[in-house]
Design an enzyme around this catalytic site. Structure first.
Site, short mmCIF file in Angstrom:
data_model
loop_
_atom_site.label_atom_id
_atom_site.label_comp_id
_atom_site.label_asym_id
_atom_site.label_seq_id
_atom_site.Cartn_x
_atom_site.Cartn_y
_atom_site.Cartn_z
N SER A 143 -14.15 7.81 -11.67
CA SER A 143 -15.33 8.68 -11.86
C SER A 143 -15.07 9.60 -13.05
CB SER A 143 -15.53 9.52 -10.60
OG SER A 143 -16.57 10.47 -10.80
N TYR A 158 -11.89 14.51 -3.45
CA TYR A 158 -12.54 13.43 -4.21
C TYR A 158 -11.97 13.34 -5.62
CZ TYR A 158 -16.21 10.57 -6.38
OH TYR A 158 -16.89 9.58 -7.06
P1 NAD Z 1 -22.60 3.74 -2.26
O1 NAD Z 1 -22.42 4.65 -1.10
O2 NAD Z 1 -23.99 3.29 -2.61
O3 NAD Z 1 -21.69 2.45 -2.08
C1 NAD Z 1 -20.37 2.54 -1.62
C2 NAD Z 1 -20.05 1.34 -0.75
O4 NAD Z 1 -18.70 1.47 -0.30
C3 NAD Z 1 -20.95 1.28 0.51
O5 NAD Z 1 -21.47 -0.02 0.68
C4 NAD Z 1 -19.99 1.64 1.63
O6 NAD Z 1 -20.31 1.02 2.88
C5 NAD Z 1 -18.66 1.13 1.08
N1 NAD Z 1 -17.53 1.76 1.76
C6 NAD Z 1 -17.38 3.07 2.11
N2 NAD Z 1 -16.23 3.22 2.80
C7 NAD Z 1 -15.66 2.00 2.89
C8 NAD Z 1 -14.48 1.50 3.49
N3 NAD Z 1 -13.64 2.31 4.16
N4 NAD Z 1 -14.19 0.18 3.37
C9 NAD Z 1 -15.03 -0.65 2.71
N5 NAD Z 1 -16.17 -0.25 2.14
C10 NAD Z 1 -16.48 1.05 2.23
O7 NAD Z 1 -21.93 4.49 -3.49
P2 NAD Z 1 -21.63 4.09 -5.01
O8 NAD Z 1 -22.11 5.22 -5.81
O9 NAD Z 1 -22.05 2.71 -5.32
O10 NAD Z 1 -20.02 4.18 -4.97
C11 NAD Z 1 -19.17 3.17 -5.45
C12 NAD Z 1 -18.01 3.80 -6.19
O11 NAD Z 1 -18.53 4.48 -7.34
C13 NAD Z 1 -17.22 4.85 -5.41
O12 NAD Z 1 -15.84 4.62 -5.61
C14 NAD Z 1 -17.64 6.16 -6.02
O13 NAD Z 1 -16.65 7.14 -5.93
C15 NAD Z 1 -17.88 5.74 -7.46
N6 NAD Z 1 -18.73 6.63 -8.24
C16 NAD Z 1 -20.06 6.78 -7.97
C17 NAD Z 1 -20.83 7.64 -8.76
C18 NAD Z 1 -22.31 7.82 -8.52
O14 NAD Z 1 -22.91 8.75 -9.13
N7 NAD Z 1 -22.95 7.05 -7.70
C19 NAD Z 1 -20.24 8.34 -9.81
C20 NAD Z 1 -18.88 8.16 -10.04
C21 NAD Z 1 -18.14 7.32 -9.26
#
Ligand code: NAD
Length: 260
Positions: A143, A158
């Site tokens: 991130s 985080y």
């Molecule tokens: P999201 O919540 O839409 O998707 C995350 C997915 O991970 C979900 O399907 C959830 O069920 C799964 N998950 C959660 N815990 C889990 C576990 N213990 N085992 C297996 N699967 C699990 O969120 P996203 O934004 O797509 O997040 C994906 C990645 O992107 C994360 O690592 C997050 O930190 C990173 N990220 C997101 C953003 C943003 O703005 N959305 C920004 C920076 C980083």
């Protein structure tokens, strides 16, 4: 011919958001994809969409913080598709954002267990299969938080997990280069997904610091993106286009984190 024709990809957190967008994108380019997640219904829905579009995908239930579950999910992928070429350690949570004297040990552990230990476990169990293929590509979703910005009050667990992922990625890139395995990270800014709905914030208004920013955002599209923006970056890194790129973190935020 697709850019990932003949490749097999294992994607954690592939049932939603960035993981789902990347699963669809990789499948469009000819990869066979295994989605590993804890949301079976959503995972099955993404697989159906991919199948309807002419691609191939499977779902496996897998809590990434559980070694046995990760080992079994990777084994199921190899047994179904005959090998493994691309590993996307993407599953993650925001967890609890709270002042440090309020944040509980169990809350800290949960965030680190899923985001950082989950990344290690995914890579740990996948690497023997990449070596057996004679090479591969590992991608990690970190991130901007914890790597270039430190502006989310209370997100200490985080941010620590996201910084740790980048250090881990660099160590692994060096260790595995001799096996033709590349390792890179994507660092998204604000991407429209479901992650915010699952965030618990407590008293973060008490520790925020007011920062005065210029009027308007100078970043591309105000710095906000969609999962497909991250997916396209992952496609570059996973495909032959990224063949000489390893050990880097790529910011996917329209330039927003240069300023805040
Ligand atoms: P999201 O919540 O839409 O998707 C995350 C997915 O991970 C979900 O399907 C959830 O069920 C799964 N998950 C959660 N815990 C889990 C576990 N213990 N085992 C297996 N699967 C699990 O969120 P996203 O934004 O797509 O997040 C994906 C990645 O992107 C994360 O690592 C997050 O930190 C990173 N990220 C997101 C953003 C943003 O703005 N959305 C920004 C920076 C980083």
């Amino acid at each position: 011919m697709g850019m990932l024709e003949g490749k097999v990809a294992f994607i954690t957190g592939g049932a939603s958001g960035i993981g789902a967008g990347t699963a669809r994108r990789f499948a469009q380019e000819g990869a066979r994809v295994m989605i590993a997640d804890v949301q079976a219904e959503e995972g099955a829905r993404v697989c159906d969409e991919i199948a309807r579009a002419g691609g191939e995908a499977g779902y496996v239930d897998c809590n990434v913080s559980d070694p046995e579950a990760v080992r079994a999910a990777v084994a199921a992928t190899v047994s179904r598709f005959g090998g493994l070429d691309i590993v996307f350690a993407n599953a993650g949570i925001n967890g609890v954002w709270a002042p440090i004297d309020e944040l509980q040990p169990g809350e800290w552990d949960r965030t680190l267990d899923i985001n950082l230990r989950g990344t290690y476990l995914t890579v740990h169990f996948a690497v023997p299969h990449l070596k057996a293929r004679g090479g591969g590509s590992i991608l990690i979703t970190s991130s901007v938080n914890g790597t270039r910005t430190f502006s989310s009050p209370g997100a200490s667990a985080y941010s620590t997990s996201k910084a740790g992922q980048v250090a881990f990625m660099k160590m692994i890139a060096l260790e595995l280069g001799r096996h033709q395995i590349r390792c890179n990270a994507v660092c998204p800014g604000l991407i429209h997904t479901h992650i915010g709905e699952r965030t618990e914030q407590r008293h973060t208004e008490e520790i925020g610091i007011e920062v005065e920013l210029p009027q308007g955002s100078p970043a591309l599209r105000g710095g906000e993106g969609d999962p497909v923006d991250v997916a396209d970056t992952c496609l570059f890194l996973a495909s032959d286009l990224g063949r000489h790129v390893s050990g880097v973190e790529v910011y996917v935020d329209g330039g927003a984190s240069l300023l805040r």
